[in-house]
Design an enzyme around this catalytic site. Structure first.
Site, PDB file in Angstrom:
ATOM      1  N   ILE A 126       7.360   4.719   2.360  1.00 43.04           N
ATOM      2  CA  ILE A 126       5.945   4.440   2.119  1.00 43.04           C
ATOM      3  C   ILE A 126       5.684   4.372   0.624  1.00 43.04           C
ATOM      4  O   ILE A 126       6.419   4.953  -0.176  1.00 43.04           O
ATOM      5  CB  ILE A 126       5.035   5.478   2.805  1.00 43.04           C
ATOM      6  N   GLU A 127       4.639   3.654   0.255  1.00 43.85           N
ATOM      7  CA  GLU A 127       4.432   3.290  -1.143  1.00 43.85           C
ATOM      8  C   GLU A 127       4.195   4.483  -2.051  1.00 43.85           C
ATOM      9  O   GLU A 127       4.488   4.424  -3.248  1.00 43.85           O
ATOM     10  CB  GLU A 127       3.288   2.287  -1.283  1.00 43.85           C
ATOM     11  N   GLN A 128       3.686   5.579  -1.522  1.00 39.08           N
ATOM     12  CA  GLN A 128       3.460   6.756  -2.359  1.00 39.08           C
ATOM     13  C   GLN A 128       4.788   7.390  -2.794  1.00 39.08           C
ATOM     14  O   GLN A 128       4.806   8.172  -3.737  1.00 39.08           O
ATOM     15  CB  GLN A 128       2.603   7.781  -1.626  1.00 39.08           C
TER      16      GLN A 128
END
Length: 535
Positions: A328-330
């Protein structure tokens, strides 16, 4: 040595009029909320600082207990805002203040893809002129469309331009050097070294601190606690003290939205797998199950918000946890991605990458597939997730969506076929009791968040999964490949699309097991062994 710890009021007083301020956050995750509040309170009391430009690679705040950027959404305080995304809030409540300012055209507001905005920091830190990229071509990012502008005030001052470089089209984003970086961590020692042991992600604090320091600016770190110098392990320090000028303390800072602290989010413990709930049986679960059937064991797969966020729970229920590495982008890699207000965090993660490096992975197409949502699908296969005119205050932005989809090998978009339909499941069949009023398959999407034309040109594998059918993007158009049991092809699908769908000569009925409560007996084929080209 003199301590770097100062009061919040003193830190807010350091920010001059006209400054460019970069804020590290992802909604409620890692948000330096108390520091932003102090800036807003100083403005209310003194009228300073004025005319700030703020940079938010991922949204600051979420309107559910962490106000974030809304603390500083004041006329006179903000002159311009540039965000990968913006705070979201319940659609039934009063819109966040920043949405109101953007909608009223009070300040120029831009939505730059999160990964590109991180890249702009890196280029500023290295004294390079800016970012040259193909990410965003033929989408709302492209100057031939909106050029990232969210309102007329922004459209009047372009932030991106198109270049011809060695015979190819590229987008160019000039570097923006921050005067101040506001970042967050768990612990600071007296020298300003920062560790992230209670954080759910590193986000982009290091890159933002480098950009500010190398540009002659200052770095303010909000932390939960301060410890004696020399007590932090060097390998644990994620931002070294040489980059940190000031420390402010919020002993009650939340780990993420509505979560004070969960050690599994920060990788300190692992929760038992049976502690994670699986989705209730409903229409959305049917869609998530069908999305799961698109996967290959051994793949690295990105997840977006919405129906697709439940796919890891489908694999849990099917006894296939670990078959897919979720990214995920985080920055979390592996584990069980969390839902709702904790989206962006994972429990039991394998690793945490800084967000800018996760975006490099995405932009270059190094992962195997992405599971995302849609609001509209256009005749050419384009997807809109970023704007609907009948919801004018919803300006949450696209986040990393454009970075992720630009070169993804395979994308599975999921959503309801149209909006507002009354649906049920009976005896293994989909029942459409009342058709929705709003069609989501439209001749032309209102906002191009994903370009179908570029996807076809690049040979990307694009699938759209809904409750009543499965569609594929081909060079000839969108092809209907599967239909749900109980659905009438003409009435419920073809007549509900604004444009003609191509019906596959091999049209199939969707797996009946999807429409029953019991697990579906999911089996994932193995991903082919990776080999070098030409080997």
């Amino acid at each position: 040595m003199a301590t770097k710890e100062i009061t919040l009021e003193a830190a807010a007083a350091l920010i001059p009029d006209g400054a460019v301020v970069s804020v590290s956050s992802s909604s409620g995750l890692g948000c330096p909320d108390l520091m932003l509040k102090a800036i807003g309170e100083r403005f209310e009391a003194t009228g300073r600082p004025r005319q700030l430009t703020t940079l938010h690679p991922i949204a600051a705040g979420d309107m559910s207990g962490i106000k974030g950027v809304d603390h500083i959404a004041r006329k006179g305080l903000l002159a311009r805002i540039i965000g990968g995304s913006y705070p979201s809030g319940p659609s039934t409540s009063e819109p966040p203040l920043i949405w109101q300012m953007i909608g009223a055209n009070e300040i120029p507001a831009y939505n730059i893809p999160s990964g590109i905005l991180f890249d702009m920091h890196r280029e500023a830190a290295a004294k390079r002129p800016g970012v040259i990229t193909k990410v965003g071509l033929d989408t709302f990012v492209d100057p031939q469309n909106q050029g990232c502008a969210m309102n007329a005030a922004a459209a009047a001052v372009p932030i991106v331009k198109k270049l011809d470089f060695e015979g190819e089209e590229w987008l160019f984003f000039p570097s923006i050097a921050p005067d101040v970086a506001i970042i967050r961590a768990t612990t600071a020692d007296e020298r300003g070294n920062l560790t992230y042991e209670h954080e759910g992600a590193y986000l982009g604090g290091l890159d933002q601190a480098l950009a500010a320091r190398n540009s002659g600016g200052i770095v303010i770190a909000q932390v939960k606690r301060v410890t004696k110098e020399g007590t932090l392990k060097p390998h644990d320090v994620r931002v070294p003290g040489m980059l940190v000028d000031y420390i402010v303390v919020d002993p009650d800072q939340k780990q993420t939205t509505q979560t004070l602290y969960d050690p599994a989010i920060s990788g300190e413990i692992f929760h038992p797998l049976d502690s994670f709930g699986v989705p209730d049986f409903n229409i959305q679960k049917v869609i998530a199950r069908r999305v799961a059937q698109e996967l290959q064991s051994g793949s690295c797969v990105n997840l977006g918000f919405g129906i697709s966020a439940n796919v890891p729970r489908i694999l849990l229920e099917e006894g296939l946890h670990g078959a897919i590495t979720w990214v995920i982008e985080q920055g979390a890699v592996g584990g069980v991605p969390l839902l709702d207000f904790a989206f962006g965090c994972s429990s039991n993660a394998d690793a945490y990458m800084p967000s800018p490096y996760q975006f490099t992975y995405f932009q270059g197409g190094g992962f195997d597939a992405s599971l995302l949502s849609f609001l509209e699908i256009g005749r050419d296969g384009s997807v809109n997730v970023s704007k609907l005119s009948f919801r004018p205050h919803v300006t949450a932005g696209a986040g990393g969506f454009v970075d992720i989809t630009a070169r993804a090998k395979k994308i599975v978009f999921s959503g309801m076929f149209n909006a507002g339909a009354k649906l049920s499941i009976d005896a293994g069949k989909l029942v459409i009791e009342k058709e929705g009023k709003l069609k989501k398959l439209v001749n032309e999407v209102e906002h191009i968040t994903f370009s179908g034309k570029r996807a076809v040109a690049q040979g990307q594998d694009i699938t759209y999964v809904t409750e009543r059918c499965v569609l594929k993007l081909t060079p000839d158009g969108i092809v209907l490949t599967e239909i749900a049991p109980g659905v009438d092809l003409a009435t419920h699908i073809l007549d509900q699309s604004e444009f003609p769908l191509i019906v596959s000569p091999d049209l199939k009925i969707m797996d009946a097991a999807l429409f029953a409560e019991a697990p579906i007996g999911l089996s994932l084929p193995a991903k082919p062994q990776r080999k070098l080209k030409g080997a």
